[in-house]
Design a protein around this motif. Structure first.
Motif, PDB file in Angstrom:
ATOM      1  N   ASP A  69      34.416   0.116  71.293  1.00  0.00           N
ATOM      2  CA  ASP A  69      33.129   0.208  71.972  1.00  0.00           C
ATOM      3  C   ASP A  69      33.154   1.438  72.854  1.00  0.00           C
TER       4      ASP A  69
ATOM      5  N   ARG B 172      28.255  -7.722  69.096  1.00  0.00           N
ATOM      6  CA  ARG B 172      27.419  -6.733  68.410  1.00  0.00           C
ATOM      7  C   ARG B 172      27.176  -7.110  66.945  1.00  0.00           C
TER       8      ARG B 172
ATOM      9  N   THR C 120      23.597 -10.887  63.653  1.00  0.00           N
ATOM     10  CA  THR C 120      22.477 -10.416  64.482  1.00  0.00           C
ATOM     11  C   THR C 120      21.321 -10.029  63.557  1.00  0.00           C
TER      12      THR C 120
ATOM     13  N   VAL D  32      24.595  -1.676  63.364  1.00  0.00           N
ATOM     14  CA  VAL D  32      25.363  -2.241  64.471  1.00  0.00           C
ATOM     15  C   VAL D  32      25.303  -1.229  65.612  1.00  0.00           C
ATOM     16  N   ALA D  33      24.781  -1.688  66.718  1.00  0.00           N
ATOM     17  CA  ALA D  33      24.608  -0.808  67.880  1.00  0.00           C
ATOM     18  C   ALA D  33      23.829   0.445  67.499  1.00  0.00           C
TER      19      ALA D  33
END
Lengths: 596, 299
Positions: A362, A379, A420, A441-442
């Motif tokens: 991260d 995430r 997610t 993702v992100a």
């Protein structure tokens, strides 16, 4: 005014019929003269004279009555305030390369662009404008109102005619999906009509208007330009040139190798035919270019370029703390340049794809990521236990259609992920839990393998390289090709356009797009067999079936005009009857001067 | 005064008649006739007005012997001079259907009747012998011979009762003239006939005849106001012809009309006749009378 039954306009065909009847059955006035002595000597036989339409009062009355009744059939209605009602204009702009022709000054596309800009200028405060690009892959460009005029103008100005072929059906389908419920929707196609009508039926659910530019004009084009290495080390270069005009043309065709003229020859190409050329050039050549010495209205297709060096491969960095079978699978894929690292380093050189095996830093490294056997991380979603159920044989997305994990035996249970919303399952186990997911993702493009391939027999299966290749294909655009079609998405963000500026989202200029530091290049050639034909074709038939879109309350009231038109038609017929009756009541004048 | 209404027009209005009575008919040629007329004759006859002598021969009127000359020369001579002579005035009026055409004051029949009345009334007022021959395909009932202005009402009554019908046929006049001794022939016609004029003028030739041809034409016959597809009907024969009349056709018609009129004029000139073209849109008093005077038809 709106015509509620436009088919009623067919009744207007009565007008020429009435005129023809008057022409055929026109009555000659009978007049008495003292003698025919001299008239008989005139050699003016009426049979040899061209009859002209007798514009008599009777004919005018007939035409007036027929026109009024025909218009009444169309059921015209006035919508007070309709003109000022908010409208939604859907402008479909033809971006095919034939729009670059300059037979209409400055060019067909410039005219279309100007028309689109005028639409923006004319937008009312409650109006809206949607721009749709029409090429082989139509797409929605922007939707905005008068308040967004600046963005709309920028969108129009950024367009270039750089497409090969058009998909009108898809463009109309896209336009049909953009209707706005509380506005009067109008579709406007800005095109040169230099395309063949599609075989599929075309439908529009709003008013459709065509604005066309262009004339029939001759054009020579390089429609194919390719190269391949032959066994003796030389490079064979092939080109095909088409004459899409109405006249045979004689021109000079030149081949340039690495910027220097290699060959030049005069050729004559017959009407609507092609001529092929083959050259053999030295093996060390890096670039070939063919040119036609032509002065036609579309110079963009008079030359074609071809890089002869292999372009840059896809740069992949595998981050794994342990030896993994994934490295072999990646290395086996063509066009990939794989580097292995233990940890993610911010100072590392940029790559196109990062494969994270068992780690999830991260922040994530820049670019696309393939996340394999991830640790628990919000995430990706929430972990919902573990499972070792076999996979389903069928994939949920076409990108993974060839991947079948149903025979894979899991030596260790894999985590169950409640994904997610930004991730979509691609492959699932028999319990419906995701094994492979794709999405973001992100905010970064990502594919997630929820399992550890090294803890299964997957590396020994054919499905392993297929799964790896499919994941890489989803995340990257592959190796840089030698040529790309005009209007294609840019294959790499660091490409430089032929004019030296950074590339935009699409390749919309003809020429050679280069990578920095001579790492490779891709050519975009505008020559195309279909686009070489510049002559406008008959407009395709579009079935217009306006939907009942809710119109604002101020304009829902309609005033039908057909009663007035029927009254007018009957009034004209009544006047005609009165006129004839009056004439019959008068003494008939049978002589020129009158007879007592 | 008898009158006739044609095309809402009174043909003989009193003002018109009052004017023509003041006119006299003037003859410019030697004509045969009695001795009571008012026209001076070029034929030298024993007459009160002296101009020459000739030797006496037996049978001569003793009243004309120049006795003073006999006293001086001892020879008998007769005094010769111009005598006033009456003439036979023959008015041939075309009453064919083609004359019954036009409107108002321009109506050809109105004009022709007025012309005939003008010539006839003047001749009667001059104590000439007036005859009026209406003709179509044949001679109709004639008027006269009549003398003296007292017969003018009879002439006008006769004119008022004339029918207009049939076709123009000039040989009918020619046949009638063969038994006549001579005089002044006034032909009033639109001359829409193919033949017969030359034969007529040959029969009515000088010195026995003095012929005046009054050619009556409506302005629409000279410049037709026709246009477009038209079916024309011959007023006399009923024959029809379909034409598309345009500027070229109108021009061709006009050229042929001019040729036609010139041919008539040439025939008149060759036969010693006086040709007078009369347009019905011209005032009779202001246009025709000066022309007749200029040509010595009227005094």
């Amino acid at each position: 005014m709106t015509l509620l039954f436009p088919l009623g306009l067919l009744a207007l065909v009565a007008l020429p019929i009435i005129a023809a009847l008057h022409l055929v059955r026109q009555r000659r006035r009978r007049l008495q003269v003292p003698t025919l002595l001299l008239w008989q000597q005139l050699k003016v036989p009426p049979e040899q004279r061209i009859r002209t339409l007798p514009w008599t009062t009777l004919l005018l009355l007939h035409l007036l009555a027929a026109a009024a009744l025909a218009l009444a059939l169309t059921n015209p209605a006035l919508r007070p305030g309709a003109a000022s009602a908010p409208q939604h204009i859907i402008a479909i702009i033809d971006l095919s390369s034939s729009m670059g022709a300059s037979d209409v000054k400055p060019s067909r596309f410039a005219k279309a662009q100007q028309a689109a800009l005028e639409l923006i200028d004319d937008l009312g405060p409650n109006d809206a404008l949607t721009l749709i690009a029409l090429d082989r892959h139509p797409r929605l460009l922007i939707t905005g109102s008068a308040a967004d005029a600046q963005q709309l103008r920028a969108a129009v100005s950024s367009l270039n005619p750089a497409g090969t072929g058009v998909d009108l059906a898809q463009a109309l389908q896209l336009a049909n999906s953009t209707l706005v419920a509380d506005k009067r929707n109008r579709m406007l196609v800005l095109t040169d009509a230099a395309f063949s009508a599609p075989s599929t039926p075309l439908t529009a659910v709003a008013e459709l208007e065509w604005r066309t530019w262009g004339t029939s004009t001759p054009n020579l084009a390089v429609v194919a330009f390719e190269a391949r290495r032959i066994p003796n080390g030389e490079i064979a270069v092939y080109a095909r040139i088409t004459n899409a005009g109405m006249l045979p043309l004689a021109r000079t065709v030149s081949l340039l190798v690495d910027g220097a003229e290699f060959s030049s020859q005069a050729v004559a190409i017959a009407t609507d035919s092609s001529q092929e050329f083959v050259w053999r050039i030295p093996s060390g050549s890096t670039q070939a270019e063919v040119q036609i010495d032509s002065d036609d209205v579309l110079p963009a297709d008079d030359r074609a370029l071809l890089p002869l060096t292999i372009g840059r491969s896809v740069r992949v960095r595998l981050v794994s703390e342990q030896k993994t079978a994934l490295e072999r699978a990646l290395a086996a894929l063509p066009g990939l340049s794989v580097r292995v690292a233990d940890t993610v380093s911010e100072q590392a050189a940029p790559v196109d794809l990062t494969v994270l095996n068992g780690v999830l830093p991260d922040p994530l490294p820049a670019g696309a990521v393939l996340i394999v056997n991830p640790p628990a991380d919000q995430r990706l979603g929430s972990f919902d236990g573990f499972d070792s159920a076999p996979a389903q044989s069928a994939a949920l997305a076409s990108a993974f259609a060839n991947v079948d994990l149903s025979s894979v035996q899991w030596q260790r249970a894999y985590p169950l992920l409640a994904l997610t919303p930004t991730l979509q399952p691609m492959l699932e186990n028999i319990n419906g839990m995701p094994l492979v997911a794709s999405g973001a993702v992100a905010g970064q493009p990502a594919v997630v393998w929820a399992f550890d391939p090294d803890a299964s027999n997957l590396p020994a299966k054919l499905a392993f390289p297929l799964l790896t290749a499919a994941s890489v294909d989803v995340l990257t655009t592959g190796a840089l090709p030698a040529t790309l079609e005009p209007g294609s998405p840019a294959p790499a963000a660091d490409l430089l356009r032929p004019d030296g500026r950074p590339v935009g989202p699409r390749l919309d200029l003809p020429g050679l797009y280069r990578l920095p530091d001579a790492q490779g290049a891709v050519a975009v050639n505008f020559g195309d067999q279909a686009e070489a034909q510049l002559s406008p074709q008959p407009l395709p038939t579009v079935t217009v079936t306006p939907l009942d879109v809710a119109i604002p309350a101020t304009s829902t009231t309609t005033w039908p005009l057909w009663p007035l038109l029927v009254l007018a038609g009957l009034g004209v017929l009544g006047f005609e009857w009165w006129y004839i009756t009056q004439r019959r009541g008068l003494p008939i004048r049978r002589t020129v001067g009158g007879r007592s | 005064m008898p009158s006739r209404i044609i095309s809402n027009i009174e043909v003989f209005d009193p003002a018109f008649l009052a004017r023509i009575e003041r006119l006299t008919l003037q003859s410019s040629r030697l004509l045969r006739g009695g001795l009571s007329g008012e026209h001076a004759s070029r034929r030298h006859l024993p007459a009160p007005t002296f101009s020459d002598h000739r030797a006496y021969s037996p049978g001569d009127d003793l009243r004309h012997i120049d006795w003073p000359a006999y006293a001086r020369h001892q020879e008998l001579h007769l005094k010769l001079g111009e005598t006033e002579q009456d003439i036979d005035v023959l008015i041939a009026l075309d009453t064919s259907q083609s004359l019954n055409w036009g409107q108002g004051q321009r109506h050809k029949a109105v004009y022709a009747l007025r012309l005939a009345a003008l010539v006839g009334a003047v001749a009667l007022a001059s104590n000439d012998h007036v005859q009026l021959w209406p003709f179509q395909t044949r001679l109709l009932k004639q008027f006269g011979p009549a003398t003296g202005r007292g017969r003018t009402p009879d002439l006008l009554r006769f004119l008022s009762q004339l029918p207009f019908a049939g076709q123009t046929h000039l040989p009918a006049i020619t046949r009638g003239l063969r038994n006549r001794s001579g005089g002044l022939l006034v032909l009033i016609s639109d001359l829409w006939t193919k033949a017969g004029l030359d034969a007529l003028l040959k029969t009515a030739a000088a010195p026995r005849w003095q012929t005046v041809v009054l050619h009556v034409l409506h302005p629409d016959e000279i410049r037709p106001r026709l246009d477009g597809p038209i079916e024309l009907e011959d007023s006399e024969t009923g024959a029809t012809i379909s034409l598309l009349v345009d500027e070229a056709a109108r021009r061709a018609y006009y050229e042929r009309l001019i040729g036609w009129v010139r041919a008539i004029e040439r025939t008149c000139r060759d036969r010693g006749a006086t040709y007078v073209g009369v347009r019905t849109d011209r005032s009779l008093e202001r246009a025709i009378v000066p022309v007749l005077r200029r040509r010595a038809v009227l005094g």
